[in-house]
Scaffold this active site. Sequence first.
Site: not given
Length: 387
Positions: A175, A146, A171
């Site tokens: 990643k 992302s 989050y």
Amino acid sequence: MSPTTSTILVTGGCGYVGSHTVLSLLESGYNVVVLDNLSNTSFGNSTNATTAAETPEALKRIQRILSIEDKPIPFYAVDIVDRPALVNIFESHPDISTVIHCAGLKSVGESGRVPLDYYNVNIAGTVNLLQVMEEFNVRRIVFSSSATVYGDPPKIPIPETSPIVASMSPYGRTKVFLEHIIRDMCVASTVKQSDYEKEQTRKGAAIEKDYRWSAILLRYFNPAGAHPSGIMGEDPQGIPNNLMPYLAQVAVGNLEKLTVFGQDYPTKDGTCIRDYLHVVDCADGHVAALEKIELEESVGNFECKAYNLGAGTGCSVLDMVRAFSKAVGRDLPYVISARRPGDVPNLTADPSLANKELNWKAVKTLDEMCEDLWRWQRNNPKGYRTV
């Protein structure tokens, strides 16, 4: 390896990006196996939604688009944290050559409330997957990363050389960690191969094994839109966390109005700028990455490399409200609220490396994205649960 003899495992293959990627793979001639824990997908109007043997609605829609209703897509209702279940999939499909890894929790806001869930599913689950892949000699992965790994980047548009940082959200941190984990694994596999070859040469034995991994990390920006048929689209369970599906719910009357988080950012209208990418272009990017791995391995290159998937054009929140309102044919209501923790002012991609090396480019326009999203939502006001 030709597509017709290659089987691709798609984790999270019933989700938004995952299902469109499954469709793109099938259109390209690949065999596909789908894994999904069904936490954010639908069984349509079935009253027996917990039955693992039933086909999720997203896969039924793929069959409908391709006119293959009589040809089931192999599907497993499995969570990536369940190692024995992962082993069973690889045992049942020894022809799996590559994994496209889309599974994971993905909400910036939610991750701040339940960080341990994100670390467990995204990190522990992915390590599980990588270990099982190694066990079954499957050493190719396309990972759905992302743009959030860039944090608040020093340069816009963002090149892949921009530093990846300790993101502002759990989050985003998952990643970042996973990119490091996959890179470390690829480096270690090269060392292991070198040691093996030296030992075989010392013994005068043939070199029969290859332990090297190939990985592509796809840092995609903001997938939006829907399949142009209006048959497939994003169907979040509960209140959407992302701008465009939330706007779509406002447009069909399921939600009253959009809340815009912050209008005091250093941007043209004070709202956050993002790079919106049509989901079909995003799906095609996964296929392009897969083909890149196959091409590089055919000439002996095994590596881990990151690519941006984006249109290269930044749009503010208010730009998107106006664009989608145009597609709908009326102004959609919104209110301005305080900033949301974890948001940064601008995330716009420099996609030139993917354009050049993956032979991939975002071809669909913002208007097409909005029109396709509205066609999907208008025809399916309750998503896959629409009668």
